[in-house]
Write a protein that holds these residues in place. Structure first.
Motif, PDB file in Angstrom:
ATOM      1  N   ARG A  15       0.870  -1.180   0.059  1.00  0.00           N
ATOM      2  CA  ARG A  15       0.008  -0.014   0.057  1.00  0.00           C
ATOM      3  C   ARG A  15       0.868   1.324   0.052  1.00  0.00           C
ATOM      4  NH1 ARG A  15      -5.391  -0.134  -0.628  1.00  0.00           N
ATOM      5  NH2 ARG A  15      -5.304   1.625   0.506  1.00  0.00           N
ATOM      6  N   TYR A  16       0.582   2.073  -0.874  1.00  0.00           N
ATOM      7  CA  TYR A  16       1.305   3.392  -1.128  1.00  0.00           C
ATOM      8  C   TYR A  16       0.973   4.390  -0.125  1.00  0.00           C
ATOM      9  CZ  TYR A  16       3.818   0.986  -4.726  1.00  0.00           C
ATOM     10  OH  TYR A  16       4.630   0.079  -5.561  1.00  0.00           O
ATOM     11  N   GLU A  17       1.791   5.370   0.610  1.00  0.00           N
ATOM     12  CA  GLU A  17       1.303   6.212   1.329  1.00  0.00           C
ATOM     13  C   GLU A  17       1.180   7.302   0.481  1.00  0.00           C
ATOM     14  OE1 GLU A  17       0.600   6.162   4.292  1.00  0.00           O
ATOM     15  OE2 GLU A  17       1.296   4.237   5.013  1.00  0.00           O
ATOM     16  N   VAL A  18      -0.010   7.468  -0.234  1.00  0.00           N
ATOM     17  CA  VAL A  18      -0.078   8.560  -1.285  1.00  0.00           C
ATOM     18  C   VAL A  18      -0.157  10.248  -0.536  1.00  0.00           C
ATOM     19  CG1 VAL A  18      -1.530   7.044  -2.888  1.00  0.00           C
ATOM     20  CG2 VAL A  18      -2.746   8.509  -0.982  1.00  0.00           C
ATOM     21  N   PHE A  19      -0.352  10.079   0.799  1.00  0.00           N
ATOM     22  CA  PHE A  19      -0.169  11.579   1.193  1.00  0.00           C
ATOM     23  C   PHE A  19       1.385  12.136   1.290  1.00  0.00           C
ATOM     24  CE2 PHE A  19      -4.453  10.063   2.131  1.00  0.00           C
ATOM     25  CZ  PHE A  19      -5.034  11.126   1.479  1.00  0.00           C
ATOM     26  N   HIS A  20       2.288  11.049   1.330  1.00  0.00           N
ATOM     27  CA  HIS A  20       3.731  11.480   1.643  1.00  0.00           C
ATOM     28  C   HIS A  20       4.130  11.902   0.026  1.00  0.00           C
ATOM     29  CE1 HIS A  20       7.944  10.755   1.980  1.00  0.00           C
ATOM     30  NE2 HIS A  20       7.589  10.840   3.456  1.00  0.00           N
ATOM     31  N   THR A  21       4.932  13.056   0.083  1.00  0.00           N
ATOM     32  CA  THR A  21       5.470  13.753  -1.009  1.00  0.00           C
ATOM     33  C   THR A  21       6.007  13.011  -1.895  1.00  0.00           C
ATOM     34  OG1 THR A  21       7.326  14.698   0.145  1.00  0.00           O
ATOM     35  CG2 THR A  21       5.119  15.900  -0.001  1.00  0.00           C
ATOM     36  N   ASP A  22       6.924  11.977  -1.592  1.00  0.00           N
ATOM     37  CA  ASP A  22       7.686  11.150  -2.276  1.00  0.00           C
ATOM     38  C   ASP A  22       7.120   9.758  -2.859  1.00  0.00           C
ATOM     39  OD1 ASP A  22       9.944  12.698  -1.772  1.00  0.00           O
ATOM     40  OD2 ASP A  22      10.522  11.640  -0.011  1.00  0.00           O
ATOM     41  N   CYS A  23       5.879   9.696  -2.705  1.00  0.00           N
ATOM     42  CA  CYS A  23       5.208   8.398  -3.086  1.00  0.00           C
ATOM     43  C   CYS A  23       4.870   8.403  -4.675  1.00  0.00           C
ATOM     44  CB  CYS A  23       3.731   8.472  -2.500  1.00  0.00           C
ATOM     45  SG  CYS A  23       2.721   6.914  -3.106  1.00  0.00           S
ATOM     46  N   LEU A  24       5.382   7.395  -5.469  1.00  0.00           N
ATOM     47  CA  LEU A  24       5.148   7.380  -6.600  1.00  0.00           C
ATOM     48  C   LEU A  24       3.735   7.207  -7.206  1.00  0.00           C
ATOM     49  CD1 LEU A  24       7.750   4.290  -7.394  1.00  0.00           C
ATOM     50  CD2 LEU A  24       8.231   6.679  -7.800  1.00  0.00           C
ATOM     51  N   ALA A  25       2.900   6.515  -6.569  1.00  0.00           N
ATOM     52  CA  ALA A  25       1.554   6.730  -6.681  1.00  0.00           C
ATOM     53  C   ALA A  25       0.864   8.070  -6.799  1.00  0.00           C
ATOM     54  CB  ALA A  25       0.631   5.895  -5.973  1.00  0.00           C
ATOM     55  N   ARG A  26       1.479   8.931  -5.919  1.00  0.00           N
ATOM     56  CA  ARG A  26       0.997  10.261  -5.997  1.00  0.00           C
ATOM     57  C   ARG A  26       1.486  11.204  -7.148  1.00  0.00           C
ATOM     58  NH1 ARG A  26       1.726  14.514  -0.888  1.00  0.00           N
ATOM     59  NH2 ARG A  26       1.183  16.228  -2.044  1.00  0.00           N
ATOM     60  N   ASP A  27       2.613  10.685  -7.567  1.00  0.00           N
ATOM     61  CA  ASP A  27       2.997  11.456  -8.916  1.00  0.00           C
ATOM     62  C   ASP A  27       2.202  11.271 -10.042  1.00  0.00           C
ATOM     63  OD1 ASP A  27       5.343  12.783  -7.731  1.00  0.00           O
ATOM     64  OD2 ASP A  27       6.555  11.223  -8.235  1.00  0.00           O
ATOM     65  N   ILE A  28       1.964   9.868 -10.214  1.00  0.00           N
ATOM     66  CA  ILE A  28       1.180   9.625 -11.286  1.00  0.00           C
ATOM     67  C   ILE A  28      -0.264  10.054 -10.961  1.00  0.00           C
ATOM     68  CG2 ILE A  28      -0.139   7.510 -12.233  1.00  0.00           C
ATOM     69  CD1 ILE A  28       2.319   5.692 -11.771  1.00  0.00           C
ATOM     70  N   VAL A  29      -0.919   9.908  -9.870  1.00  0.00           N
ATOM     71  CA  VAL A  29      -2.179  10.794  -9.693  1.00  0.00           C
ATOM     72  C   VAL A  29      -2.124  12.126 -10.247  1.00  0.00           C
ATOM     73  CG1 VAL A  29      -3.806  11.551  -8.059  1.00  0.00           C
ATOM     74  CG2 VAL A  29      -3.220   9.208  -7.984  1.00  0.00           C
ATOM     75  N   ASP A  30      -1.052  12.968  -9.810  1.00  0.00           N
ATOM     76  CA  ASP A  30      -0.787  14.302  -9.995  1.00  0.00           C
ATOM     77  C   ASP A  30      -0.684  14.421 -11.447  1.00  0.00           C
ATOM     78  OD1 ASP A  30      -0.708  15.047  -7.350  1.00  0.00           O
ATOM     79  OD2 ASP A  30       1.400  15.142  -7.263  1.00  0.00           O
ATOM     80  N   HIS A  31      -0.142  13.813 -12.408  1.00  0.00           N
ATOM     81  CA  HIS A  31      -0.247  13.657 -13.744  1.00  0.00           C
ATOM     82  C   HIS A  31      -1.420  13.402 -14.436  1.00  0.00           C
ATOM     83  CE1 HIS A  31       4.564  12.673 -13.221  1.00  0.00           C
ATOM     84  NE2 HIS A  31       4.484  13.850 -13.019  1.00  0.00           N
ATOM     85  N   VAL A  32      -2.176  12.384 -14.086  1.00  0.00           N
ATOM     86  CA  VAL A  32      -3.388  12.037 -14.585  1.00  0.00           C
ATOM     87  C   VAL A  32      -4.238  13.195 -14.224  1.00  0.00           C
ATOM     88  CG1 VAL A  32      -5.223  10.634 -14.264  1.00  0.00           C
ATOM     89  CG2 VAL A  32      -3.139   9.637 -14.551  1.00  0.00           C
TER      90      VAL A  32
END
Length: 133
Positions: A15-32
């Motif tokens: 499970r990725y910590e999407v609220f952490h600024t270094d999370c890879l999943a967060r980067d993809i969500v930001d791009h999408v």
């Protein structure tokens, strides 16, 4: 744990910590969910398109912003890119399987919104929202 990637184990799936600024999943969500990322994914939902076809289908986007958005989505694995060695080069983009999975709920959201709006831009069966003053 990979450095810079914040994840924790829950059961057998990471499970990725999407609220952490270094999370890879967060980067993809930001791009999408960027200003243009959603429109690129929706534009490609039915067929692959060349760069200029994409630019024409997404009114208001500049070549620079389209190129940046496409580069990020290709890097994230959501789009594939094919270059034909012509002069000038013809570049075609399409959705990968991952891109189709991510784009499906976005297309559904877009379709729900457009079905709900009438031709004059108001909602069909709901009273219009009034601003509170």
């Amino acid at each position: 744990m990979t450095e810079g990637v914040q994840e924790r184990r829950v059961g057998t799936e990471p499970r990725y910590e999407v609220f952490h600024t270094d999370c890879l999943a967060r980067d993809i969500v930001d791009h999408v969910t960027s200003r243009w990322g959603i429109w690129v994914l929706i534009s490609l939902r039915r067929d692959s398109l060349r760069f200029y076809e994409l630019r024409e289908s997404i009114q208001g986007i500049s070549e620079k912003m389209l190129a940046q958005t496409l580069r990020a989505l290709v890097q994230d694995g959501l789009l594939w890119r094919e270059v034909e060695p012509t002069t000038p080069p013809q570049v075609t983009y399409g959705l990968t399987e991952f891109g189709r999975e991510v784009g499906e709920p976005l297309s559904e959201l877009f379709d729900r919104i457009t079905r709900r709006l009438s031709a004059d831009g108001t909602q069909d069966d709901e009273p219009q929202l009034r601003s509170r003053t």
